[in-house]
Design a protein around this motif. Structure first.
Motif, short mmCIF file in Angstrom:
data_model
loop_
_atom_site.label_atom_id
_atom_site.label_comp_id
_atom_site.label_asym_id
_atom_site.label_seq_id
_atom_site.Cartn_x
_atom_site.Cartn_y
_atom_site.Cartn_z
N ALA A 4 -41.20 -12.09 -85.38
CA ALA A 4 -41.94 -11.99 -84.13
C ALA A 4 -43.30 -12.60 -84.37
O ALA A 4 -43.88 -12.49 -85.44
CB ALA A 4 -42.09 -10.54 -83.72
N GLY A 5 -43.86 -13.26 -83.35
CA GLY A 5 -45.18 -13.85 -83.50
C GLY A 5 -46.26 -12.82 -83.29
O GLY A 5 -45.99 -11.70 -82.87
N THR A 6 -47.47 -13.20 -83.59
CA THR A 6 -48.60 -12.31 -83.37
C THR A 6 -49.68 -13.03 -82.60
O THR A 6 -49.92 -14.20 -82.79
CB THR A 6 -49.18 -11.82 -84.71
N SER A 7 -50.33 -12.29 -81.72
CA SER A 7 -51.40 -12.88 -80.93
C SER A 7 -52.21 -11.78 -80.30
O SER A 7 -51.70 -10.70 -80.02
CB SER A 7 -50.82 -13.77 -79.83
N THR A 8 -53.50 -12.03 -80.11
CA THR A 8 -54.34 -11.05 -79.42
C THR A 8 -54.61 -11.43 -77.99
O THR A 8 -55.12 -10.64 -77.22
CB THR A 8 -55.68 -10.89 -80.16
N GLY A 9 -54.27 -12.65 -77.61
CA GLY A 9 -54.50 -13.10 -76.24
C GLY A 9 -53.44 -12.59 -75.31
O GLY A 9 -52.35 -12.23 -75.71
N GLN A 10 -53.74 -12.58 -74.02
CA GLN A 10 -52.78 -12.13 -73.01
C GLN A 10 -52.51 -13.27 -72.05
O GLN A 10 -53.35 -14.13 -71.81
CB GLN A 10 -53.34 -10.92 -72.24
N ILE A 91 -35.59 -2.66 -85.51
CA ILE A 91 -35.24 -4.05 -85.77
C ILE A 91 -35.79 -4.89 -84.61
O ILE A 91 -35.60 -4.53 -83.44
CB ILE A 91 -33.72 -4.26 -85.88
N ILE A 92 -36.47 -6.00 -84.93
CA ILE A 92 -37.01 -6.86 -83.89
C ILE A 92 -35.91 -7.28 -82.93
O ILE A 92 -34.83 -7.70 -83.34
CB ILE A 92 -37.64 -8.13 -84.52
N LYS A 93 -36.18 -7.15 -81.64
CA LYS A 93 -35.21 -7.49 -80.61
C LYS A 93 -35.19 -9.00 -80.39
O LYS A 93 -36.22 -9.63 -80.18
CB LYS A 93 -35.57 -6.78 -79.30
N CYS A 94 -33.98 -9.56 -80.44
CA CYS A 94 -33.79 -10.99 -80.21
C CYS A 94 -33.23 -11.19 -78.81
O CYS A 94 -32.21 -10.60 -78.45
CB CYS A 94 -32.84 -11.55 -81.26
N PHE A 95 -33.89 -12.02 -78.01
CA PHE A 95 -33.49 -12.22 -76.62
C PHE A 95 -32.60 -13.45 -76.42
O PHE A 95 -31.66 -13.43 -75.64
CB PHE A 95 -34.72 -12.36 -75.72
N ARG A 96 -32.92 -14.52 -77.13
CA ARG A 96 -32.17 -15.77 -76.90
C ARG A 96 -32.29 -16.68 -78.11
O ARG A 96 -33.32 -16.70 -78.78
CB ARG A 96 -32.70 -16.48 -75.65
N CYS A 97 -31.22 -17.43 -78.39
CA CYS A 97 -31.23 -18.36 -79.51
C CYS A 97 -30.34 -19.54 -79.17
O CYS A 97 -29.23 -19.37 -78.66
CB CYS A 97 -30.72 -17.66 -80.78
N ILE A 109 -36.05 -16.68 -79.45
CA ILE A 109 -37.03 -15.92 -78.67
C ILE A 109 -36.85 -14.43 -78.97
O ILE A 109 -35.75 -13.89 -78.86
CB ILE A 109 -36.88 -16.20 -77.17
N THR A 110 -37.95 -13.79 -79.38
CA THR A 110 -37.92 -12.38 -79.77
C THR A 110 -39.09 -11.63 -79.15
O THR A 110 -39.92 -12.20 -78.45
CB THR A 110 -38.02 -12.25 -81.30
N GLU A 111 -39.14 -10.35 -79.47
CA GLU A 111 -40.30 -9.53 -79.11
C GLU A 111 -41.57 -10.12 -79.71
O GLU A 111 -41.54 -10.75 -80.76
CB GLU A 111 -40.13 -8.11 -79.65
N LEU A 112 -42.68 -9.87 -79.04
CA LEU A 112 -43.99 -10.27 -79.55
C LEU A 112 -44.76 -9.01 -79.95
O LEU A 112 -44.94 -8.10 -79.15
CB LEU A 112 -44.77 -11.03 -78.47
N PHE A 113 -45.19 -8.96 -81.20
CA PHE A 113 -45.96 -7.83 -81.69
C PHE A 113 -47.41 -8.26 -81.90
O PHE A 113 -47.70 -9.07 -82.78
CB PHE A 113 -45.36 -7.29 -83.00
N THR A 114 -48.31 -7.74 -81.08
CA THR A 114 -49.69 -8.21 -81.07
C THR A 114 -50.54 -7.65 -82.21
O THR A 114 -51.63 -8.15 -82.46
CB THR A 114 -50.37 -7.86 -79.74
N SER A 115 -50.06 -6.62 -82.91
CA SER A 115 -50.85 -6.05 -84.01
C SER A 115 -50.56 -6.72 -85.34
O SER A 115 -51.14 -6.35 -86.35
CB SER A 115 -50.59 -4.54 -84.12
N GLY A 116 -49.67 -7.69 -85.35
CA GLY A 116 -49.40 -8.43 -86.57
C GLY A 116 -48.37 -7.75 -87.46
O GLY A 116 -47.68 -6.82 -87.07
#
Length: 419
Positions: A4-10, A91-97, A109-116
């Protein structure tokens, strides 16, 4: 499954179309240009599900940068698509591949976890109590138990703290970067001890190193760690040291994830702390299994006290059980009414959520939920987060619920500790 990627922006509704670099074949996901993370095998971008309205992570594995043949790229795509079948809270949720043959890459494409990831999170929060480490460890083990119990069993093979992701608001932990079996030989090509077939014991060994890193704050990766026996001796807590030692022990003596979950290390201990460290207040989500009943009508109750532990009706308790007063706090949409009793060091709560009636409304929604709160493994934040997710609480009600529980727990558990 890729990270999952990490980001603080919305995501902002006003973001211009020029920021969108790509749209998936079905037109549901929009990928933005700037990457938010990069690993040895893939690059992670922030993306947006325009149909649901949520941020997601879009990972790309490219054939050219990984020196993959067309056949190898097909094999990697097949590995990654197994993530679509996984469904577990840790387990990280996978939406599409899908494989993009034209551009020689795989998109996931998976869940995005903003806290890293857990490594970043631990380095950010250096004051961590052993209880918090236990909460993290149990969630990781539950994820591994799920993978290892599948038929055939699924081995992660590259478990590290930077492959485990954190939701900082609730303390939720999820394992990511699964489904890259074809690429793993590249990761381990210089490590004699892991050449050849992988099995689930490799994950248990790697989990032990994750535990050691969480406690010692020394970055540890299975393929670059030869000094773990010395680091193990630096673990201040004797039971934690013994528990990690089991994970890192000889292959024929190494326990399974299921056996580790039942280890005495996770038994309730009120005096367990990492030497010289204090709690940071971050909790973890657990599996809440409420016994819920709903009714359209209920007694119209007015607010009495604004803090749990105030005057109220004592719940019925049996012999040897310590009773705790009913608490009540009125929120935005619900009035929260708590009652509890202690049994064997755990709090057995009954929570009644009464819908706040608006002018002109006659019926009052009522929800009754029963649950066990273990002070060693649960927190007010994790409970409020689960209630919020399950019952769609407003941010205000979520904060009120958590704040009330924190005040109550500080009072009751603080008294216990001083007895």
């Amino acid at each position: 499954m890729a990270d999952a990627g990490t980001s603080t922006g919305q995501h902002n509704a006003g973001d211009g179309d020029d920021e969108i670099a790509e749209v998936d074949p079905e037109g549901s996901y929009c990928r933005y240009k700037e990457p938010v993370g990069k690993g040895r095998f893939k690059t992670v971008f922030k993306a947006f599900n325009s149909q649901i309205g949520i941020d997601v992570a879009w990972s790309k594995v490219r054939a050219d940068s990984n020196h993959l043949s067309e056949e190898q790229l097909h094999s990697v795509a097949k590995d990654m698509m197994t993530g679509l079948e996984l469904d577990h809270p840790n387990i990280i949720k996978c939406f599409r591949c899908w494989e993009d043959q034209e551009h020689g890459c795989i998109n996931l494409i998976t869940e995005l976890f903003t806290s890293g990831n857990l490594r970043q999170y631990r380095n950010m929060h250096k004051h961590l109590d052993l209880k918090a480490v236990k909460r993290m460890a149990k969630q990781i083990l539950k994820g591994l138990q799920y993978l290892h119990s599948m038929s055939p069993s699924v081995t992660h093979g590259d478990l590290r703290c930077d492959k485990i992701y954190v939701n900082g608001h609730s303390g939720e932990i999820k394992i990511g970067d699964l489904g890259l079996a074809t690429l793993l030989p590249y990761r381990w090509e210089e490590h004699e001890g892991h050449k050849g077939a992988f099995d689930t014991s490799v994950d248990v060994f790697a989990f032990g190193l994750c535990m050691l890193e969480l406690i010692t704050l020394k970055q540890l990766d299975p393929q670059h760690c030869s000094d773990w026996p010395q680091l193990l001796q630096e673990v201040p807590d004797e039971e934690a040291r013994a528990f990690i030692g089991k994970c890192l022990g000889p292959l024929d003596q190494r326990p399974t994830a299921e056996q580790l979950l039942a280890d005495p290390f996770f038994a309730v201990r009120r005096d367990a702390k990492l030497s010289g460290l204090e709690p940071d207040g971050n909790g973890s989500a657990r599996s809440l299994a409420p016994l819920e009943q709903e009714s359209g009508q209920g007694p119209k109750m007015r607010r009495t006290d604004d803090a749990l532990g105030g005057p109220g009706v004592e719940p019925e308790v049996g012999a040897g059980e310590a009773s705790i007063a009913v608490g009540r706090l009125k929120g935005e949409d619900y009035e929260f009414v708590f009652s509890a009793k202690t049994v064997d060091g755990k709090l057995h709560f009954q929570l009644t959520m009464l819908g706040v009636t608006k002018p002109g409304e006659e019926n009052q929604l009522k929800r009754d939920i029963e649950f066990v709160f273990d002070p060693e493994t649960d927190t007010a934040d994790s409970l409020a987060g689960e209630l919020s997710q399950q019952f769609n609480l407003s941010p205000t009600d979520t904060e009120i619920c958590a704040a009330a529980l924190k005040e109550y727990l500080a009072k009751e558990l603080g008294n216990d500790a001083n007895d």
